[in-house]
Design an enzyme around this catalytic site. Structure first.
Site, PDB file in Angstrom:
ATOM      1  N   ARG A 186      -2.324  -7.063   4.291  1.00 51.01           N
ATOM      2  CA  ARG A 186      -1.679  -6.444   5.442  1.00 51.01           C
ATOM      3  C   ARG A 186      -1.659  -7.458   6.585  1.00 51.01           C
ATOM      4  NH1 ARG A 186      -5.406  -2.667   3.422  1.00 51.01           N
ATOM      5  NH2 ARG A 186      -4.454  -0.752   2.605  1.00 51.01           N
ATOM      6  N   LYS A 210      -8.253  -1.230   5.508  1.00 54.86           N
ATOM      7  CA  LYS A 210      -8.306   0.111   6.098  1.00 54.86           C
ATOM      8  C   LYS A 210      -9.634   0.782   5.773  1.00 54.86           C
ATOM      9  CE  LYS A 210      -3.417   1.390   6.442  1.00 54.86           C
ATOM     10  NZ  LYS A 210      -2.389   2.362   6.027  1.00 54.86           N
ATOM     11  N   HIS A 277       4.939  -6.965   6.169  1.00 51.49           N
ATOM     12  CA  HIS A 277       4.737  -5.911   5.174  1.00 51.49           C
ATOM     13  C   HIS A 277       5.725  -6.047   4.012  1.00 51.49           C
ATOM     14  CE1 HIS A 277       2.020  -2.563   4.684  1.00 51.49           C
ATOM     15  NE2 HIS A 277       2.976  -1.852   4.127  1.00 51.49           N
ATOM     16  N   ARG A 280       4.081  -8.043   1.460  1.00 50.13           N
ATOM     17  CA  ARG A 280       3.117  -7.229   0.707  1.00 50.13           C
ATOM     18  C   ARG A 280       3.833  -6.413  -0.375  1.00 50.13           C
ATOM     19  NH1 ARG A 280      -2.030  -4.740   1.077  1.00 50.13           N
ATOM     20  NH2 ARG A 280      -2.042  -2.460   0.984  1.00 50.13           N
ATOM     21  N   HIS A 303      -5.623  -0.248  -2.019  1.00 50.03           N
ATOM     22  CA  HIS A 303      -5.185   1.151  -1.977  1.00 50.03           C
ATOM     23  C   HIS A 303      -6.310   2.057  -2.462  1.00 50.03           C
ATOM     24  CE1 HIS A 303      -0.618   0.065  -2.266  1.00 50.03           C
ATOM     25  NE2 HIS A 303      -1.065   0.075  -1.034  1.00 50.03           N
ATOM     26  N   TYR A 312       5.186   1.449  -6.343  1.00 51.61           N
ATOM     27  CA  TYR A 312       5.755   0.159  -6.713  1.00 51.61           C
ATOM     28  C   TYR A 312       6.121   0.117  -8.197  1.00 51.61           C
ATOM     29  CZ  TYR A 312       3.802  -1.274  -2.244  1.00 51.61           C
ATOM     30  OH  TYR A 312       3.498  -1.359  -0.918  1.00 51.61           O
TER      31      TYR A 312
END
Length: 330
Positions: A186, A210, A277, A280, A303, A312
């Site tokens: 990110r 995150k 992004h 990414r 994730h 994806y």
């Protein structure tokens, strides 16, 4: 009696005069004045947030900070709750489900994702206050999140990626493209990397993603080659991996990285919008197209939910055509 109390008293008696007849207003006013005198009353101006709501927001943010939320996440929550508080001139306990629906309705002309984010923050805020027994009920409990738009991530093709590489006019630009693509990081994660974080033996480094979660990401040979080339040109003592071009040298801001990627895309003549992004998305899509394991890509991207990575995997129409052509028994 204080001015705010007098103003409140006048409003109450005038309201009673409008709906009641044959009552002793002076007597009521005298009794109310006696009761109000025991309270410290402050009027909330139209340009102020309610002090009770602001107090609960500060309490919530402090609680979430102790839970380990990142500065970036906390900053986002603070902005959303400040905007909400500026609109909602009420004590927290008095906020209703209808109030929140009206507030969210102000953003009907914005993207579904924007409304979803605002509701998500409010659900977290009121849910936390309810769980902590600060308020008796959660006004957001009955509000369902809006259906998300099913838009596929806009990844670059291999040809477009090469066009970006060729469009770089200096080594720093090339490093940004290679590091963002190779690691799948990110923007905030790349921005925070320091030179000392890189392990050249394992061709990797650890980043904080995150939820303040740490994970290991990896560099390609191309990324390391251009990174070493870039670092060799630097004579500064700034610990940041990517720095500004002019003195005083300092860590290149997230906005600065975004601007640099935009410039490279414009130089490449790409019509689509390209951001950090996008790199990414490109990492995820191209690695999955090339046969990478879904769980491995999930770990590399950081994730928490496999369904996020699954997006994806579902967009690789080109790969599906290739597999059909390759494996169909004629």
């Amino acid at each position: 009696m204080q001015a705010a109390g007098e103003h409140l008293l006048s409003q109450v008696t005038q309201s009673l005069l409008g709906i009641c007849t044959g009552i002793d207003l002076e007597g009521i006013r005298s009794k109310l004045s006696e009761i109000i005198s025991g309270y410290d009353i402050k009027r909330i101006e139209t340009d102020q947030t309610h002090p009770d709501l602001q107090e609960k927001i500060d309490l919530y943010l402090s609680g979430k900070k102790l839970e380990g939320l990142s500065k970036v996440t906390l900053g986002g929550y603070k902005i959303h709750l400040r905007i909400f508080a500026e609109h909602m001139k009420k004590m927290v306990e008095d906020v209703t489900t209808a109030d929140i629906r009206v507030y969210l309705g102000r953003y009907n002309n914005q993207k579904i994702t924007t409304i979803s984010t605002k509701l998500s923050v409010l659900k977290s805020f009121f849910g936390w206050l309810t769980a902590e027994d600060i308020i008796p009920r959660d006004p957001t409990a009955r509000i369902k999140p809006p259906k998300k738009e099913k838009r596929l991530p806009k990844a670059l093709s291999i040809e477009e990626l090469e066009m970006l590489r060729e469009a770089c006019v200096n080594v720093r630009q090339r490093v940004l493209i290679e590091v963002l693509y190779a690691t799948g990081c990110r923007l905030s994660e790349v921005h925070a990397i320091n030179r000392s974080d890189i392990d050249y033996n394992t061709q990797s480094c650890r980043v904080i993603g995150k939820g303040n979660k740490e994970r290991e990401v990896y560099f390609s040979f191309k990324a390391l080659f251009h990174l070493k080339k870039y670092l060799f040109t630097r004579a500064d003592s700034e610990p940041a991996l990517i720095i500004t071009e002019r003195k005083p040298y300092r860590r290149l801001s997230q906005r600065g990285i975004q601007r640099e990627i935009k410039i490279i895309a414009e130089n490449a003549g790409l019509q689509k919008k390209v951001s950090p992004h996008t790199m990414r998305h490109t990492f995820a899509t191209l690695t999955l197209n090339n046969g990478a394991d879904l769980v491995a890509v999930q770990e590399l991207l950081g994730h928490e939910n496999p369904a996020t990575t699954q997006i994806y995997a579902s967009i690789t129409a080109e790969r599906k055509r290739e597999q059909h052509k390759k494996h169909l028994v004629q």
